[in-house]
Design a protein around this motif. Structure first.
Motif, PDB file in Angstrom:
ATOM      1  N   LYS A  45       0.833  -1.210   0.000  1.00  0.00           N
ATOM      2  CA  LYS A  45       0.000   0.000   0.000  1.00  0.00           C
ATOM      3  C   LYS A  45       0.864   1.254   0.000  1.00  0.00           C
ATOM      4  O   LYS A  45       0.574   2.225  -0.707  1.00  0.00           O
ATOM      5  N   ALA A  46       1.935   1.245   0.795  1.00  0.00           N
ATOM      6  CA  ALA A  46       2.815   2.420   0.874  1.00  0.00           C
ATOM      7  C   ALA A  46       3.525   2.666  -0.452  1.00  0.00           C
ATOM      8  O   ALA A  46       3.640   3.810  -0.908  1.00  0.00           O
ATOM      9  N   VAL A  47       3.996   1.589  -1.086  1.00  0.00           N
ATOM     10  CA  VAL A  47       4.680   1.719  -2.377  1.00  0.00           C
ATOM     11  C   VAL A  47       3.742   2.310  -3.417  1.00  0.00           C
ATOM     12  O   VAL A  47       4.124   3.200  -4.195  1.00  0.00           O
ATOM     13  N   ARG A  48       2.504   1.837  -3.444  1.00  0.00           N
ATOM     14  CA  ARG A  48       1.538   2.328  -4.434  1.00  0.00           C
ATOM     15  C   ARG A  48       1.083   3.751  -4.107  1.00  0.00           C
ATOM     16  O   ARG A  48       0.952   4.592  -4.992  1.00  0.00           O
ATOM     17  N   GLN A  49       0.851   4.031  -2.848  1.00  0.00           N
ATOM     18  CA  GLN A  49       0.369   5.355  -2.454  1.00  0.00           C
ATOM     19  C   GLN A  49       1.398   6.447  -2.719  1.00  0.00           C
ATOM     20  O   GLN A  49       1.068   7.515  -3.225  1.00  0.00           O
ATOM     21  N   TRP A  50       2.654   6.174  -2.402  1.00  0.00           N
ATOM     22  CA  TRP A  50       3.699   7.181  -2.542  1.00  0.00           C
ATOM     23  C   TRP A  50       4.442   7.096  -3.866  1.00  0.00           C
ATOM     24  O   TRP A  50       5.339   7.893  -4.127  1.00  0.00           O
ATOM     25  N   LYS A  51       4.060   6.095  -4.677  1.00  0.00           N
ATOM     26  CA  LYS A  51       4.649   5.953  -6.023  1.00  0.00           C
ATOM     27  C   LYS A  51       6.178   5.917  -5.970  1.00  0.00           C
ATOM     28  O   LYS A  51       6.870   6.666  -6.655  1.00  0.00           O
ATOM     29  N   VAL A  52       6.697   5.016  -5.149  1.00  0.00           N
ATOM     30  CA  VAL A  52       8.143   4.844  -5.022  1.00  0.00           C
ATOM     31  C   VAL A  52       8.488   3.387  -5.314  1.00  0.00           C
ATOM     32  O   VAL A  52       7.636   2.502  -5.223  1.00  0.00           O
ATOM     33  N   SER A  53       9.741   3.154  -5.663  1.00  0.00           N
ATOM     34  CA  SER A  53      10.176   1.800  -6.010  1.00  0.00           C
ATOM     35  C   SER A  53      10.852   1.083  -4.847  1.00  0.00           C
ATOM     36  O   SER A  53      11.107  -0.118  -4.927  1.00  0.00           O
ATOM     37  N   ALA A  54      11.141   1.812  -3.766  1.00  0.00           N
ATOM     38  CA  ALA A  54      11.802   1.194  -2.611  1.00  0.00           C
ATOM     39  C   ALA A  54      11.555   2.052  -1.375  1.00  0.00           C
ATOM     40  O   ALA A  54      11.364   3.264  -1.473  1.00  0.00           O
ATOM     41  N   LEU A  55      11.567   1.386  -0.218  1.00  0.00           N
ATOM     42  CA  LEU A  55      11.354   2.081   1.050  1.00  0.00           C
ATOM     43  C   LEU A  55      12.415   1.646   2.063  1.00  0.00           C
ATOM     44  O   LEU A  55      12.693   0.451   2.197  1.00  0.00           O
ATOM     45  N   PRO A  56      12.993   2.597   2.790  1.00  0.00           N
ATOM     46  CA  PRO A  56      13.972   2.226   3.819  1.00  0.00           C
ATOM     47  C   PRO A  56      13.276   1.634   5.040  1.00  0.00           C
ATOM     48  O   PRO A  56      12.134   1.975   5.356  1.00  0.00           O
ATOM     49  N   VAL A  57      13.972   0.746   5.706  1.00  0.00           N
ATOM     50  CA  VAL A  57      13.488   0.165   6.965  1.00  0.00           C
ATOM     51  C   VAL A  57      14.341   0.739   8.084  1.00  0.00           C
ATOM     52  O   VAL A  57      15.578   0.726   8.003  1.00  0.00           O
ATOM     53  N   VAL A  58      13.679   1.269   9.117  1.00  0.00           N
ATOM     54  CA  VAL A  58      14.421   1.911  10.209  1.00  0.00           C
ATOM     55  C   VAL A  58      14.078   1.249  11.535  1.00  0.00           C
ATOM     56  O   VAL A  58      13.034   0.616  11.693  1.00  0.00           O
ATOM     57  N   GLU A  59      14.997   1.427  12.481  1.00  0.00           N
ATOM     58  CA  GLU A  59      14.734   0.972  13.840  1.00  0.00           C
ATOM     59  C   GLU A  59      14.775   2.171  14.767  1.00  0.00           C
ATOM     60  O   GLU A  59      14.756   3.317  14.309  1.00  0.00           O
ATOM     61  N   GLN A  60      14.862   1.938  16.050  1.00  0.00           N
ATOM     62  CA  GLN A  60      14.818   3.021  17.024  1.00  0.00           C
ATOM     63  C   GLN A  60      15.861   4.090  16.712  1.00  0.00           C
ATOM     64  O   GLN A  60      17.005   3.783  16.386  1.00  0.00           O
ATOM     65  N   GLY A  61      15.456   5.348  16.773  1.00  0.00           N
ATOM     66  CA  GLY A  61      16.349   6.454  16.458  1.00  0.00           C
ATOM     67  C   GLY A  61      16.443   6.736  14.984  1.00  0.00           C
ATOM     68  O   GLY A  61      17.293   7.498  14.538  1.00  0.00           O
ATOM     69  N   ASN A  62      15.526   6.134  14.208  1.00  0.00           N
ATOM     70  CA  ASN A  62      15.491   6.318  12.744  1.00  0.00           C
ATOM     71  C   ASN A  62      16.785   5.888  12.065  1.00  0.00           C
ATOM     72  O   ASN A  62      17.178   6.454  11.050  1.00  0.00           O
ATOM     73  N   ARG A  63      17.450   4.896  12.620  1.00  0.00           N
ATOM     74  CA  ARG A  63      18.667   4.376  11.993  1.00  0.00           C
ATOM     75  C   ARG A  63      18.292   3.382  10.904  1.00  0.00           C
ATOM     76  O   ARG A  63      17.506   2.460  11.140  1.00  0.00           O
ATOM     77  N   VAL A  64      18.843   3.573   9.710  1.00  0.00           N
ATOM     78  CA  VAL A  64      18.495   2.722   8.571  1.00  0.00           C
ATOM     79  C   VAL A  64      19.151   1.352   8.717  1.00  0.00           C
ATOM     80  O   VAL A  64      20.371   1.256   8.904  1.00  0.00           O
TER      81      VAL A  64
END
Length: 240
Positions: free
Chosen positions: A30-49
């Motif tokens: 849903k996020a990929v289709r809604q934001w029209k992006v080909s990839a999304l970063p995954v983060v943990e606590q502190g927004n560290r990729v």
């Protein structure tokens, strides 16, 4: 020489959609289709990729839906990681880790090189401790080619021509049209021509360089048809 190179932080998109490790498969789609992006970063606590989920990771489920892994042991071993992603249901299981990222203070050339090597279209932009700051895409890297021709010409005159050729035999002309730079005029040292060409190519927004710089005019040669004469010192003569 002073550098006006843009950095990744100058062109990146600061508004980023990121995933948590426990994001579900359907939420990611849903996020990929809604934001029209080909990839999304995954983060943990502190927004560290910690990883990236791409469309290719998501498509493994459909691509391998009909693969009979029990029929061919070799196929199963060779495609083990792909098959694991086909069964994945969360971002942590789907993501490619470690993530390929780029520093916020990297040059656009460095970002383009990372993209080419990793064969990706977008890169998470990180700061200290890999904290997510933005996203940079291929189209972001092309923004420098929108630069105004006169702005490019002015930088070349100020930062390159005036410093390399402070006393040219003729004024060095800098013309820029659609990003293509033409240099013309006469200079004293033609060994600097390759240096000038290389420096101009490095100016952001330059598409190509036509270097027509010339050295000093050649001295006119004597007419080869004129007979040589023997000169004698004044007062000299022949005694008979």
């Amino acid at each position: 020489m002073h550098s006006t190179q843009h950095l990744v932080g100058d062109v990146m998109t600061g508004r980023v959609v990121a995933l948590r490790r426990d994001a579900t498969f359907k939420d990611i789609v849903k996020a990929v289709r809604q934001w029209k992006v080909s990839a999304l970063p995954v983060v943990e606590q502190g927004n560290r990729v910690v990883g990236v989920v791409s469309e290719a990771d998501l498509l493994r489920k459909e691509e391998l839906r009909d693969v009979d892994v029990h029929a061919d042991r070799r196929t199963r071993l060779e495609r083990m990681s792909e098959l694991a992603k086909a069964d994945a249901v969360t971002a942590e299981e789907l993501m490619t880790a470690p993530a390929v990222t780029v520093r916020v203070d990297a040059t656009l050339a460095q970002a383009a090189r990372i993209m080419a090597i990793a064969k990706v279209k977008r890169l998470p932009v990180v700061g200290d401790e890999d904290v997510l700051l933005g996203i940079v895409s291929r189209s972001d890297l092309l923004k420098v080619f929108e630069r105004d021709d006169e702005d490019i010409a002015e930088e070349i005159r100020r930062e390159i021509v005036d410093r390399l050729f402070p006393a040219p035999l003729e004024p060095v002309q800098v013309e820029v049209q659609d990003g293509v730079v033409k240099l013309s005029g006469r200079i004293r040292d033609t060994t600097l021509v390759p240096v000038a060409t290389r420096l101009v190519r490095g100016v952001e927004g330059v598409v190509d360089v036509d270097c027509a710089l010339m050295g000093p005019p050649r001295r006119p040669e004597l007419d080869p048809d004129l007979a040589e004469t023997t000169r004698r010192p004044w007062g000299a003569g022949t005694i008979t």
